[in-house]
Design a protein around this motif. Structure first.
Motif, PDB file in Angstrom:
ATOM      1  N   ALA A  10     -13.629  45.111  18.536  1.00  0.00           N
ATOM      2  CA  ALA A  10     -12.209  45.447  18.582  1.00  0.00           C
ATOM      3  C   ALA A  10     -11.917  46.304  19.817  1.00  0.00           C
ATOM      4  O   ALA A  10     -10.901  46.117  20.486  1.00  0.00           O
ATOM      5  CB  ALA A  10     -11.802  46.189  17.311  1.00  0.00           C
ATOM      6  N   ARG A  11     -12.810  47.212  20.130  1.00  0.00           N
ATOM      7  CA  ARG A  11     -12.548  48.116  21.253  1.00  0.00           C
ATOM      8  C   ARG A  11     -12.630  47.411  22.608  1.00  0.00           C
ATOM      9  O   ARG A  11     -11.986  47.832  23.568  1.00  0.00           O
ATOM     10  CB  ARG A  11     -13.519  49.297  21.215  1.00  0.00           C
ATOM     11  CG  ARG A  11     -13.213  50.287  20.101  1.00  0.00           C
ATOM     12  CD  ARG A  11     -14.126  51.494  20.153  1.00  0.00           C
ATOM     13  NE  ARG A  11     -13.960  52.258  21.383  1.00  0.00           N
ATOM     14  CZ  ARG A  11     -14.780  53.241  21.765  1.00  0.00           C
ATOM     15  NH1 ARG A  11     -15.823  53.558  21.006  1.00  0.00           N
ATOM     16  NH2 ARG A  11     -14.580  53.884  22.890  1.00  0.00           N
ATOM     17  N   VAL A  12     -13.455  46.375  22.711  1.00  0.00           N
ATOM     18  CA  VAL A  12     -13.481  45.646  23.985  1.00  0.00           C
ATOM     19  C   VAL A  12     -12.340  44.635  24.046  1.00  0.00           C
ATOM     20  O   VAL A  12     -12.239  43.871  25.002  1.00  0.00           O
ATOM     21  CB  VAL A  12     -14.831  44.931  24.237  1.00  0.00           C
ATOM     22  CG1 VAL A  12     -15.965  45.935  24.253  1.00  0.00           C
ATOM     23  CG2 VAL A  12     -15.078  43.816  23.242  1.00  0.00           C
ATOM     24  N   GLY A  13     -11.488  44.645  23.009  1.00  0.00           N
ATOM     25  CA  GLY A  13     -10.300  43.801  23.061  1.00  0.00           C
ATOM     26  C   GLY A  13     -10.419  42.487  22.327  1.00  0.00           C
ATOM     27  O   GLY A  13      -9.615  41.589  22.537  1.00  0.00           O
ATOM     28  N   ALA A  60      -4.279  53.022  20.841  1.00  0.00           N
ATOM     29  CA  ALA A  60      -3.931  51.913  19.952  1.00  0.00           C
ATOM     30  C   ALA A  60      -5.132  51.005  19.728  1.00  0.00           C
ATOM     31  O   ALA A  60      -5.393  50.545  18.606  1.00  0.00           O
ATOM     32  CB  ALA A  60      -2.773  51.117  20.547  1.00  0.00           C
ATOM     33  N   ILE A  61      -5.888  50.750  20.801  1.00  0.00           N
ATOM     34  CA  ILE A  61      -7.074  49.902  20.679  1.00  0.00           C
ATOM     35  C   ILE A  61      -8.086  50.552  19.735  1.00  0.00           C
ATOM     36  O   ILE A  61      -8.665  49.898  18.864  1.00  0.00           O
ATOM     37  CB  ILE A  61      -7.698  49.661  22.071  1.00  0.00           C
ATOM     38  CG1 ILE A  61      -6.790  48.738  22.899  1.00  0.00           C
ATOM     39  CG2 ILE A  61      -9.091  49.056  21.936  1.00  0.00           C
ATOM     40  CD1 ILE A  61      -7.200  48.597  24.355  1.00  0.00           C
ATOM     41  N   ASN A  62      -8.257  51.867  19.882  1.00  0.00           N
ATOM     42  CA  ASN A  62      -9.227  52.557  19.031  1.00  0.00           C
ATOM     43  C   ASN A  62      -8.777  52.614  17.579  1.00  0.00           C
ATOM     44  O   ASN A  62      -9.599  52.499  16.667  1.00  0.00           O
ATOM     45  CB  ASN A  62      -9.476  53.973  19.564  1.00  0.00           C
ATOM     46  CG  ASN A  62     -10.272  53.936  20.860  1.00  0.00           C
ATOM     47  OD1 ASN A  62     -10.933  52.932  21.155  1.00  0.00           O
ATOM     48  ND2 ASN A  62     -10.213  55.006  21.622  1.00  0.00           N
ATOM     49  N   GLY A 120     -20.349  51.093  27.992  1.00  0.00           N
ATOM     50  CA  GLY A 120     -19.954  52.440  27.581  1.00  0.00           C
ATOM     51  C   GLY A 120     -19.462  52.469  26.140  1.00  0.00           C
ATOM     52  O   GLY A 120     -19.802  53.375  25.367  1.00  0.00           O
ATOM     53  N   ILE A 121     -18.677  51.460  25.780  1.00  0.00           N
ATOM     54  CA  ILE A 121     -18.173  51.382  24.401  1.00  0.00           C
ATOM     55  C   ILE A 121     -19.340  51.148  23.436  1.00  0.00           C
ATOM     56  O   ILE A 121     -19.421  51.773  22.372  1.00  0.00           O
ATOM     57  CB  ILE A 121     -17.120  50.243  24.303  1.00  0.00           C
ATOM     58  CG1 ILE A 121     -15.850  50.666  25.045  1.00  0.00           C
ATOM     59  CG2 ILE A 121     -16.834  49.899  22.845  1.00  0.00           C
ATOM     60  CD1 ILE A 121     -14.838  49.548  25.253  1.00  0.00           C
ATOM     61  N   VAL A 136     -11.482  47.644  28.964  1.00  0.00           N
ATOM     62  CA  VAL A 136     -12.594  47.078  29.731  1.00  0.00           C
ATOM     63  C   VAL A 136     -12.175  46.634  31.129  1.00  0.00           C
ATOM     64  O   VAL A 136     -12.980  46.088  31.887  1.00  0.00           O
ATOM     65  CB  VAL A 136     -13.257  45.873  29.004  1.00  0.00           C
ATOM     66  CG1 VAL A 136     -13.810  46.309  27.666  1.00  0.00           C
ATOM     67  CG2 VAL A 136     -12.305  44.709  28.861  1.00  0.00           C
ATOM     68  N   ALA A 137     -10.916  46.842  31.471  1.00  0.00           N
ATOM     69  CA  ALA A 137     -10.415  46.401  32.780  1.00  0.00           C
ATOM     70  C   ALA A 137     -11.224  47.075  33.895  1.00  0.00           C
ATOM     71  O   ALA A 137     -11.598  48.235  33.775  1.00  0.00           O
ATOM     72  CB  ALA A 137      -8.939  46.765  32.915  1.00  0.00           C
TER      73      ALA A 137
END
Length: 583
Positions: free
Chosen positions: A186-189, A572-574, A55-56, A468-469
RNA sequence: CGGGGUGUAGCGCAGUCCGGUUAGCGCGCUUCGUUCGGGACGAAGAGGCCGGAGGUUCGAAUCCUCUCACCCCGACCA
């Protein structure tokens, strides 16, 4: 999701075949099950993580103008013959026949398919540039898969292909994609993923970057310079190797009975391997000539770099070929060889050192004091040396270090290899027929699942980034036979879902230890615990697996509190992702 | 493809060298009871073509031959 109904059982013992911790968690946590070597089924938690990642990726691909398509897994031989890869690619391309005996292949990448798809849809410069992408199963018959989902034969990959009217436009878009990739990782952590210069391998093209997650679990070797930030895959890395210039002494033949290897010769003569020059034979360059490579004795040959020089895959030559060229294996010399039959390639390490020991093209004899400029003048220098830890950085005065990493994505400036071979053209503004220039961009979805697990974990299980959890909240109820605990947990479960929260509810009447151990293995970032103890104070307990925080919050308003936590954490992640791609 | 290793219950393993009743152990699973804040305890159960085929033998998880699968190292690899 009620945990009592979740398909897949978790277990506490580490599976024997797991070498990596992420692989052990993958199996212990019922994320995936192996079906055959390098072929896996995904269970609900594993699939949910993969879907989140997809999705990301979709959002970021769409954001840079991508259009999602879907190309087939199975393709006819003819399509791959158009590009020449049916013969060029080795056995990792799975070939088989259909019912009628027609040769087919399983797609390992989709350049042919995408050119086939687009070549008749595009005819004008006005339609360029464009990018299409897909998230599709790939199959590569890897000789050796390993590491859970890190390296497998069947895998899900996002692959994108862009088409441009000019090299400049490709380069502009390449950088756009580069930044989109930074945002995706970055968005998937995984904000620590770095882009490194890479080899283009079988893809062709000139410029390529790999996006690497530095971890000991990786199997790519990355060369870095701490002082200037130089980053490259070892396959393409260059380095400054210390030279040992000396005043030339007269060439001298010495008896070296049965001393064939560099180590044996050096030990016999009482010198260091760096004081020798070795000759390595390869069969053959693109013109069919035997390749005679001269390189300093202590330096390894980087065959990827050599491949570019000789424009062919280096295959070590056998003794018969070496003898036919007038040399003697183990005592080979670059001097006195017939250039009609062989191509002499000299690595730059040879020029930097003097008075080297090399073979004499005669059994049991070597020469001392070989000096390139005097004894083999007029040679062009190349760089085919394997960079080593401690070599000088090519960009600054620092020293290079080697690290391990997993390639989670890559981007290539492909050029016209496929569009030209497969006859894709467009008319430019002046009415000239031209060939579009391609870029291609891949991300391994399953590999990301395992990679995130590998670097975001503790001894009990993964610590999934919220983005992504598999679920956002893990709800525990301790002592379900206590009426208030039961009804409160059920109510929270319903209300959280109504608030749009993805929640997995452990509705089993298990002891706390069992519930907590399972929760760790499932790795949800936010855990809520309903217990008789805290309900007395109208409170529920929380524990953040992602931040390590824990405490109690009022039962009243708990759903909104959790909703806010999720929104804040995702924001924050975004924000991090935007900052990284903007820098 | 080369080298090494392992196949015994869902998972982790013992037994194999040196053949001999009914193939064990721990975890997990089912039932009952007692428990209940970090993988509880007791009792009673279910679950095996010992990877497969062939052979040797009165008798094979165990010995022999072949074969398959998986794991590790190497070669290979967008």
């Amino acid at each position: 999701m009620r945990l009592s109904k979740l398909v897949g059982h978790r277990y506490k013992e580490r599976p024997g075949e797991a070498v990596l911790d992420s692989h052990a968690f993958l199996l212990r946590g019922a994320y995936a099950r192996q079906v055959a070597n390098g072929i896996y089924s995904l269970l609900p938690p594993g699939l949910r993580v993969a879907r989140k990642i997809e999705g990301i990726i979709r959002e970021e691909m769409d954001r840079i103008g991508g259009q999602e398509v879907l190309m087939p897994v199975v393709m006819p031989r003819e399509l791959w013959e158009e590009s020449g890869r049916y013969d060029a690619v080795g056995s990792e391309l799975l070939r088989f026949q259909d019912r009628t005996g027609h040769d087919m292949v399983l797609g390992m990448t989709h350049e042919e398919a995408v050119v086939h798809l687009c070549r008749h849809e595009i005819n004008s410069y006005a339609q360029l540039p464009f990018m299409v992408y897909q998230i599709q199963t790939k199959f590569r018959d890897e000789p050796r898969s390993r590491g859970g989902l890190i390296r497998v034969r069947e895998f899900t990959m996002k692959d994108a292909y862009s088409f441009h009217a000019s090299q400049e436009d490709l380069e502009r878009y390449y950088m756009e994609c580069y930044r989109a990739y930074q945002r995706i990782f970055a968005r998937v952590g995984l904000p620590e993923v770095v882009a490194v210069l890479s080899d283009t391998g079988m893809m062709g093209g000139k410029v390529a970057h790999e996006f690497i997650l530095l971890t000991e679990a990786g199997e790519d070797t990355i060369v870095t310079c701490e002082s200037c930030g130089y980053l490259a895959n070892q396959e393409v890395a260059t380095g400054r190797m210390q030279g040992y210039p000396e005043e030339p002494l007269p060439l001298e033949k010495v008896h070296t009975p049965d001393k064939k290897t560099i180590e044996e010769v050096a030990a016999f003569l009482g010198i260091e391997p760096r004081q020798t020059a070795k000759v390595v034979f390869y069969d053959t360059d693109e013109a069919g000539k035997l390749v005679v490579l001269l390189i300093r004795g202590d330096v390894e040959v980087n065959e990827m770099k050599l491949a570019k020089v000789i424009r062919a895959m280096p295959v070590p030559a056998d003794e018969a070929k070496i003898a036919a060229a007038g040399s003697v294996a183990g005592f080979a010399s670059p001097m006195g060889l017939d250039p009609k039959h062989c191509r002499i390639v000299v690595d730059q390490t040879i020029a930097g050192s003097g008075n080297l020991v090399c073979g004499a093209n005669e059994h049991d004899y070597h020469f001392k004091n070989f000096n390139l400029a005097r004894d083999l003048p007029g040679m062009d220098m190349v760089d085919v040396a394997q960079v080593r830890e401690g070599d000088g950085c090519p960009q600054c005065s620092g020293a290079l270090t080697l690290k391990r990493g997993v390639e989670v994505g890559n981007i290539f400036q492909l050029g016209i290899k496929y569009t030209e071979a497969m006859g894709m053209t467009f008319d430019d503004e002046a009415g000239n027929v031209r060939t579009p220039i391609m870029g291609c961009y891949g991300i391994g979805v399953g590999r990301l699942v395992s990679s995130i697990m590998e670097v975001r974990r503790d001894e009990y299980g993964p610590k999934w980034p919220l983005s992504v959890a598999p679920w956002q909240v893990h709800l525990n109820a301790l002592r379900l036979n206590v009426e208030e605990v039961n009804t409160t947990a059920e109510r929270l479960y319903t209300e959280l879902q109504d608030a749009g929260v993805e929640v997995v509810y452990d509705d089993r009447d298990e002891r706390p230890g069992v519930q907590f151990a399972d929760a760790d293995l499932i790795g949800i970032p936010i855990r809520l615990i309903v217990s008789e103890r805290n309900l007395k104070n109208s409170q529920i307990e929380f524990k953040r697996r992602d931040t390590g925080e824990s405490g109690v919050i009022p039962l009243e308003g708990a759903v909104q509190t959790v909703r806010d936590w999720i929104d804040v954490a995702l924001a924050a992640i975004n924000t991090t992702a935007e900052d990284i791609s903007a820098s």
